[in-house]
Design a protein around this motif. Structure first.
Motif, short mmCIF file in Angstrom:
data_model
loop_
_atom_site.label_atom_id
_atom_site.label_comp_id
_atom_site.label_asym_id
_atom_site.label_seq_id
_atom_site.Cartn_x
_atom_site.Cartn_y
_atom_site.Cartn_z
N ASN A 562 0.86 -1.19 0.00
CA ASN A 562 0.00 0.00 0.00
C ASN A 562 0.89 1.23 0.00
OD1 ASN A 562 0.82 0.56 2.70
ND2 ASN A 562 -0.79 -0.78 3.50
N PRO A 563 0.33 2.41 -0.23
CA PRO A 563 1.16 3.63 -0.36
C PRO A 563 2.09 3.88 0.83
CG PRO A 563 -1.05 4.07 -1.15
CD PRO A 563 -1.09 2.69 -0.57
N HIS A 601 6.76 -11.25 -4.13
CA HIS A 601 6.01 -12.47 -3.80
C HIS A 601 4.77 -12.02 -3.04
CE1 HIS A 601 6.50 -16.91 -2.34
NE2 HIS A 601 5.76 -16.81 -3.42
N LEU A 602 3.61 -12.00 -3.73
CA LEU A 602 2.41 -11.36 -3.20
C LEU A 602 1.31 -12.38 -2.94
CD1 LEU A 602 2.24 -8.33 -5.70
CD2 LEU A 602 3.20 -8.33 -3.39
N ARG A 603 0.51 -12.07 -1.92
CA ARG A 603 -0.68 -12.88 -1.63
C ARG A 603 -1.71 -12.01 -0.94
NH1 ARG A 603 -0.66 -13.82 3.88
NH2 ARG A 603 1.38 -13.50 4.84
N TYR A 604 -2.96 -12.41 -1.05
CA TYR A 604 -3.99 -11.73 -0.27
C TYR A 604 -3.83 -12.11 1.20
CZ TYR A 604 -6.61 -10.25 -4.42
OH TYR A 604 -7.00 -9.66 -5.59
N GLU A 605 -4.09 -11.16 2.08
CA GLU A 605 -3.99 -11.41 3.52
C GLU A 605 -4.89 -12.58 3.91
OE1 GLU A 605 -3.70 -8.47 7.33
OE2 GLU A 605 -5.57 -8.38 6.19
N LYS A 606 -4.40 -13.40 4.82
CA LYS A 606 -5.11 -14.57 5.34
C LYS A 606 -5.31 -15.66 4.28
CE LYS A 606 -7.51 -11.99 8.96
NZ LYS A 606 -8.81 -11.59 9.53
N PHE A 630 2.58 -3.23 -9.29
CA PHE A 630 2.48 -4.63 -8.92
C PHE A 630 1.05 -5.04 -8.55
CE2 PHE A 630 7.02 -4.04 -8.48
CZ PHE A 630 7.53 -5.25 -8.95
N ARG A 631 0.25 -4.10 -8.05
CA ARG A 631 -1.14 -4.44 -7.73
C ARG A 631 -1.90 -4.87 -8.98
NH1 ARG A 631 -4.73 -3.54 -3.67
NH2 ARG A 631 -3.26 -2.22 -2.53
N SER A 632 -1.76 -4.10 -10.05
CA SER A 632 -2.45 -4.44 -11.29
C SER A 632 -1.92 -5.76 -11.86
CB SER A 632 -2.27 -3.33 -12.32
OG SER A 632 -2.87 -2.13 -11.87
N ALA A 633 -0.60 -5.93 -11.81
CA ALA A 633 -0.02 -7.17 -12.33
C ALA A 633 -0.50 -8.38 -11.53
CB ALA A 633 1.51 -7.08 -12.29
N PHE A 634 -0.57 -8.22 -10.20
CA PHE A 634 -0.99 -9.31 -9.33
C PHE A 634 -2.46 -9.66 -9.56
CE2 PHE A 634 -3.00 -10.40 -5.18
CZ PHE A 634 -2.40 -11.64 -4.98
N ASP A 648 -11.33 -6.12 -1.70
CA ASP A 648 -11.22 -5.41 -0.43
C ASP A 648 -10.17 -5.99 0.50
OD1 ASP A 648 -13.32 -3.79 -1.28
OD2 ASP A 648 -14.82 -5.19 -0.51
N ARG A 649 -9.47 -7.02 0.07
CA ARG A 649 -8.51 -7.71 0.94
C ARG A 649 -7.12 -7.10 0.75
NH1 ARG A 649 -8.60 -13.28 2.64
NH2 ARG A 649 -10.84 -13.19 2.31
#
Length: 1313
Positions: A562-563, A601-606, A630-634, A648-649
């Motif tokens: 996040n920012p 290396h990205l994942r949604y929380e939980k 990276f958000r758009s790519a993910f 929303d996660r």
């Protein structure tokens, strides 16, 4: 990196059997060479010999073998090698010790606690890589906000590289460590692997141990924090052990290699291929990054040559060798995995996603119970196929030779004992004639039996009524088709798992054996193009010449994307990029040759579904990091792979990775060869195809020109490979001299309803593939952790009568159970099921196992047919469906209503409309009962139910396509044949058991009894009919329904029975209703195994199922009892919850000791890694090890259980649901019983309480739950002379073959549920 003009450049792939050499000569010409990797009579080292031969032949100078090779003419050398892989497979690495945090000495023995093969009672697992373990009394734990532990202030608070704060609870005792290390050195061990918990983020303790060990004289010290600093202690531990175990062997090989050159190759650039597809300097080449060094070159080779030549269409790499086939994918970038298993060792390192399957030229051919089987056993290099003249068995290579697709006159004379004879067609034909006689005897014998028996057992008569005789060519062709289908399945899985259409790929074929199969495989997959590079026979070596030098750096992270975190991420990316760039500059690359790529290396929380994402194509903007959006790519990639996003996660960053490349690959010289346009065959031979023998033109590749088309059937031969152009295909030579084949459709789909034993095997693969693809859709489109990440689901195909046809993957407690559910629906609402309807059910009386397992059933209709022609179904474990406790698995429930929402025959979809309002109301209905709640996670329930509907829709579509290809009558006929094949295998097993039993005792009746902890008996009496191969399983005498939840629905007994039958058959068979056709089951109504409609059943699914297995195996005297429990542990509070099942000891058997610390029989759940557990939950894992002495004594000891101690940091409610706390797992044939389990609670005030087998208790901060799981029973009487010593048969681990890749990992994860 400087150019090497005027010198010889070499790229060499040293494989297990052959070494391939690609050489670029000073004048720009290219040469290839293939020689044996082991030929000690002629040379010491194959790569050195290859270089020597090229230099000698091209310069005309003598380079004597006994003298070091002159290096002044050599520009660079690049190598790929299987040295590390072979050392891992053969367990021939360096003697190694493991130093680990105290309390975790057996952590890597236990691993994930799942067994690798579901039906292997021996639980054959490769040995760990270390010889000794040193436990270090140190402990570091993550700080947690709100932690309420009543502890004194920690000695130190430190900050990890992830930004996390940690507490140092126990400091290192360096004097004690030094004493322990000196002891290890004195025993001749000089390689050390160090694994301390949470060292991925705070490595000071590991570094201190490393410095001490090096000072003391250890020659290899591998620290987990340096080898791969990623969270998860178990895979990191395996990786660091592999590094310590393999790196000395690599150094030893490199020392021998360099000694063959003058000056030890000083001044020559020597690079080695790593598992990730990048080259690295020889001195940086290490064990943990070397395991895929050999096959990685091939991936680079086809990626660079095929992708650019095929208008950027995605490419499937197909590398068929002697023992196995490697399958991979390239679509403009290399597809990496960051955790993969090779030879039983899970490595946490960047690796190309190369999927290895057990079908190669040397794969053996079998005819078992009416079915053609190819592999996984292999003939290997010695003795090799039958045609090698060394007494080998029939293989795929022999089948190609028998069909005229391999021409002995074009092969070198290197076969036979003296390695001076040609391929032997005669030996191949003799073997095939013998096998054909056996097959025809089976067909004629069973056809006559079928006629004699009439309709005695109608299913069995169907399988016997096929063709009465096959020709030798038909037999050989059948094995080729079965082998092809076996290789198609992983290709479908690899592409469709990530949302790609298999048919929209090009098949890039390389390796020695692939050219004979490429056209047929492309046809089966709907592909239109096959591409075979001119160096396909040595493409792994050529890929090394094309590859770049790669430097990767990676570090763990715990930031949200996040920012607020962008500046920190940018700073860390900049630091890693600078490190990469400086390293490559030091290796001689200029700035213009260096490129870097950033990955997060990205994942949604939980969630646990992390993706390694690059922002290439997504430039940075005001709402992203500088290095990319990276958000758009993910989110785009997540949507493609999983079918949805979670807007929303929060998105978490687990790791930051930078991959730097130094451009150094050569550009291939293109020699366009034009001709006269007249195509002349070298010879014409007879080849066997579906239409019989056809005249087949044979061409030499070197004589072809690029303006000629080569219509099939044809054979194209070069020095290293043979390409078969099928009759419906056309080949041509590209301007670069490569072969491109336009693939026509296969015209041979006409098939009658009579049995064709070849098609039986192929249809078995096709039905299983449908179930597998359903599972992939369900995993992609579901949202819950249970289904998406734990893969707790099964998908299956059923016939019009509800009989199971194929079930994949196999979760033991689901085996056969869904069949009861489908058949219940047919009986109760079959007349009102319409097209567009989908049924939801979970009630135990309707074939349910326990309520959280929701089964979604879709009928498959066909125009012109009144009722369903097939059914498809998916069963998924939902995390919560209401009831008295979160998770819907209460340990103390006494009625079904307390366990959650109940569905008997609920229409989830009506006329194509999802009934959201009605199903929501039903999911919330448990709230009407005292102390109960409706579902606590409605959103996930609805999302997962939609995913199950989507999976069923995929299955329905695939069944429809199969019917379109073959016709309904044919597909349903083969459905019956496949069921009958499973029936035949079970009948054969029962006949053999009955024969042995009659000879030993004169009786055809066996019986057994065992007890639940409350004293409830489970009794079984089995009567076997030796003539028919049938049996009656009679559970009369079993105890009544109990006041509690250990009641097991009828479907559970059937699941346990299918599991036991499959284990006793001892070979792969289709798992379907045919397994139970020879079996009659009698279960008394009102018993614990067939309780009343409203009985509580959650414990029956996870506990009683195990006791049913124990009783069946005891009756048949198969092996001693395993722990007989799943050890269900749940804890949580209002904010979160956690559930795990815990391993124990496996029972010993005839010739094997029981495996310690493993799940057995009806469960195979993986356990949460210690570091993940402590990171996400308010708990500290104080201890996790084996429980010494808990396995039963005997000639072969039972496996030990485990000790697991959980210290709680906050207030939680703990629930335990266990068995074998008062009864003990039985031994067999004089073997001792395993120890019973124990559940203890150590209160913070010092009190120690026995919790009993089943309870719920509130815990305070500082309380510790101590779990002691049961051991397995022993087998055979203990020899007094060997008492106290562990008699252990060396465990087998598939000597011939080891699968790997993301498709294999998925199946292992699915079976580890």
């Amino acid at each position: 990196m400087t150019e090497t003009e005027g010198k010889f450049d070499f790229a060499i792939d040293r494989g297990g059997t052959f070494t391939d050499v690609f050489a670029r000569l000073p004048d720009g010409r290219e040469r290839v060479l293939k020689l044996l990797s082991h030929d000690p009579q002629n040379y010491k080292d194959a790569p050195t010999e290859g270089i020597r031969r090229v230099l000698e032949e091209e310069t005309g100078q003598a380079f004597p073998r006994e003298q070091p090779v002159e290096t002044s003419l050599i520009g660079w050398i690049r190598m790929g090698t299987t040295v590390a892989t072979n050392a891992l497979l053969e367990r021939q690495g360096e003697r190694t010790a493991l130093l680990v945090t105290k309390g975790f000495k057996d952590l890597l023995h236990i691993g994930t606690q799942a067994r690798p093969k579901l039906f292997d009672l021996e639980v054959a697992v490769p040995d760990v890589l270390y010889e000794e373990v040193i436990e270090v009394d140190e402990r570091v734990v993550l700080r947690q906000d709100g932690c309420q532990l009543p502890r004194k202030e920690p000695k130190r608070i430190v900050t990890g590289s992830t930004g996390d704060s940690l507490e140092v609870w126990r400091e290192l005792d360096m004097q004690r460590v030094e004493d322990d290390l000196r002891g290890v050195l004195s025993r001749g061990i000089h390689s050390l692997a160090v694994l301390l918990l949470h060292s991925y983020t705070w490595s000071a303790h590991e570094k201190a141990v490393g410095s001490l060990a090096r000072r003391l004289g250890f020659t290899q010290v591998s620290l987990s924090s340096e080898v791969m600093p990623m969270v998860r202690a178990v895979p990191r531990g395996y990786t660091v052990c592999a590094d310590a175990y393999l790196t000395p062997k690599i150094r030893q090989y490199l020392k021998g290699f360099t000694s063959g050159f003058r000056g030890g190759l000083e001044g020559v650039s020597v690079l080695f291929m790593q598992s990730d597809g990048g080259l690295t300097p020889m001195e940086q080449f290490c064990g943990s990054r070397a395991v895929l060094s050999g096959p990685a070159g091939g991936v680079v080779g086809y990626a660079i040559t095929s992708y650019s030549q095929t208008e950027n269409k995605p490419v499937i790499g197909f590398d068929m060798g002697g023992t196995s086939t490697d399958v991979s994918r390239y679509a403009g970038h290399y597809e990496h995995v960051f955790e993969a298993t090779t030879a039983g060792v899970t490595l946490q390192a960047p690796q190309l996603d190369i999927n290895t399957v057990a079908a190669g030229g040397g794969s053996r051919l079998f005819f078992r119970s009416g079915m053609f089987v190819v592999g996984p056993e292999s003939a290997g290099a010695h003795p090799g196929p039958a045609c090698y003249r060394k007494g080998g068995p029939l293989t795929v290579t022999d089948a190609n030779l028998a069909l005229g697709r391999l021409l002995p006159s074009f092969f070198p004379r290197i076969f036979g004992p003296g390695e001076d004879e040609p391929l032997s067609s005669e030996e191949t034909m003799e073997h095939f004639q013998q096998l054909t006689r056996e097959i025809n005897h089976f067909l004629s014998t069973n056809q006559s039996q079928s006629s004699a028996n009439g309709s005695a057992h109608s299913n069995n008569s169907k399988v016997m009524s096929g063709k009465s005789e096959m020709s030798m060519e038909e037999v050989a062709m059948g094995f080729i088709r079965v082998a092809n289908e076996a290789m198609c399945r992983p290709i479908r899985a690899l592409t469709q798992a990530k949302g790609h259409d298999t048919s929209q790929h090009v098949l890039a074929c390389f390796g020695g054996a692939g050219g004979q199969h490429a056209c047929a495989i492309a046809q089966a997959l709907g592909m239109k193009t096959v591409f075979i590079h001119k160096y396909s026979g040595v493409l792994s070596a050529y890929g090394l010449a094309l590859a770049d030098v790669v430097e990767e750096v990676q570090e763990p992270c715990s930031l949200q994307y996040n920012p607020r975190s962008f500046s920190e991420l940018d700073h860390r990316v900049e630091q890693l990029t600078q490190r990469c760039t400086e390293t490559l500059r030091d290796r001689g690359f200029s700035s213009s040759q260096i490129t870097t790529e950033v990955f997060l290396h990205l994942r949604y929380e939980k969630t646990d579904c992390a993706l390694m994402v690059t922002a290439t194509g997504y430039p940075g903007n005001s709402r992203s990091c500088k290095s990319g959006d990276f958000r758009s790519a993910f989110t785009k990639r997540y949507l493609q792979e999983f079918g949805f996003t979670i807007p929303d996660r929060p998105i978490m960053v687990d790791d930051i990775r930078v991959r730097g490349s130094g451009k150094s690959g050569i550009k291939s010289v293109t020699n366009t060869k034009m001709g006269s346009g007249i195509l002349k065959a070298t010879t014409i031979t007879k080849c066997y195809f579906e239409d019989g023998y056809l005249d087949t033109s044979v061409y030499l590749w070197e004589e072809l020109t690029c303006d000629q088309n080569i219509p099939g059937p044809a054979i194209i031969i070069d020095k290293n490979s043979t390409i078969l152009v099928e009759p419906s295909c056309v080949a041509h030579l590209t301007e670069g001299g490569d072969v491109c084949i336009a693939v026509g459709s296969d015209p041979h789909c006409l098939l009658g309803t009579e049995l064709n034993t070849v098609q039986l095997s192929i249809f078995s693969h096709r039905f299983m593939s449908i179930a597998e693809q359903m599972g992939r859709v369900l995993q992609r489109t579901s949202i819950s952790t249970n289904i998406k990440e734990r893969l707790d689901f099964s998908c299956a195909v059923f016939g019009p009568d509800g009989g199971l046809v194929s079930n994949a993957p196999h979760i033991p407690v689901h085996l056969g159970a869904m069949q009861e559910t489908v058949q219940y629906q047919i009986k109760s609402i079959g007349s009102i099921i319409k097209e567009g309807d989908v049924i939801l059910s979970n009630h135990p009386c309707a074939g349910g196992s326990h309520l959280p397992d929701l089964t979604v059933i879709t009928p498959v209709f066909r125009r012109g047919v009144s009722g369903p022609v097939f059914f498809v179904a998916s069963r998924g474990h939902h995390a919560d469906i209401g009831g008295i406790t979160p998770g819907s698995m209460p340990p103390h429930s006494t009625s079904l209503q307390q366990e959650g929402a109940v569905f008997t025959s609920f229409k989830l979809v009506t006329a194509g409309v999802f009934q959201e309002e009605a199903v929501t109301e039903a999911l919330m209905a448990p709230a009407q009962y005292p102390d109960c709640s409706g579902t606590r996670n409605l959103h996930d329930n609805l999302s997962d139910l939609r995913a199950q509907v989507a999976a069923n829709q995929r299955g329905s579509t695939l069944v429809g396509e199969l019917i379109d290809s073959y016709g309904l009558a044919v597909v349903q006929a083969y459905m019956g044949y496949i069921q009958s094949n499973a029936e035949l295998a079970v009948r054969d097993m029962l006949k053999e058991f009955a024969r042995c039993r009659r000879q030993q005792t004169g009786s055809l009746e066996v019986e057994a009894e065992d007890f639940m902890d409350d004293g409830t008996p489970i009794r079984l009496r089995v009567q076997i009919n030796e003539h028919e191969g049938s049996a009656v399983f009679d559970f009369t005498g079993t105890g009544t329904e109990v006041w509690g939840n250990c009641n097991a629905p009828r479907a559970i007994t059937f699941s346990a029975l299918i599991y036991c039958l499959r284990c006793m058959v001892g070979q792969d068979i289709p798992l379907n209703q045919g397994c139970l056709t020879p079996i009659k089951v009698i279960i008394p109504s009102g018993s614990i195994l067939q309780p009343s409609q409203n009985a509580a059943v959650v414990g029956g699914n996870v506990l009683t199922s195990q006791r049913v297995v124990d009783v069946i195996f005891r009756a048949f005297e198969v092996c001693a009892a395993s722990q007989g429990c799943m050890n269900n542990v749940t804890f949580g509070s209002e904010g979160s919850g956690y559930y795990e099942t815990v391993a124990g000891g496996a029972g010993a058997g005839p010739g094997w000791t029981g495996r310690s610390g493993v799940h057995s029989h009806m469960t195979n759940t993986r356990i949460t890694d210690p570091e993940i557990l402590e990171k996400r939950y308010p708990v500290v894992l104080e201890h996790f090890s084996l429980r010494p002495g808990s396995g039963g004594a005997g000639e072969y000891r039972g496996g030990d259980g485990v000790i697991r101690k959980l210290l709680f940091r906050n207030k939680v409610v703990l629930s335990v649901l266990t068995e074998r706390r008062s009864t003990r797992p039985y031994g067999l044939h004089g073997g001792g019983c395993g120890a019973s389990g124990l559940n203890q609670l150590h209160r913070a005030d010092g009190r120690v309480l026995n919790l009993g087998a089943k309870t719920t208790v509130s815990l305070e901060p500082g309380d510790m739950f101590c779990l002691y799981t049961p051991g397995g029973g022993g087998y055979g009487e203990e020899d007094k002379q060997t008492a106290g010593r562990l008699l252990k048969k060396r465990r087998r681990f598939n000597d011939n073959f080891s699968e790997r890749g993301s498709v294999f990992e998925y199946r292992m994860a699915q079976e580890g549920v």
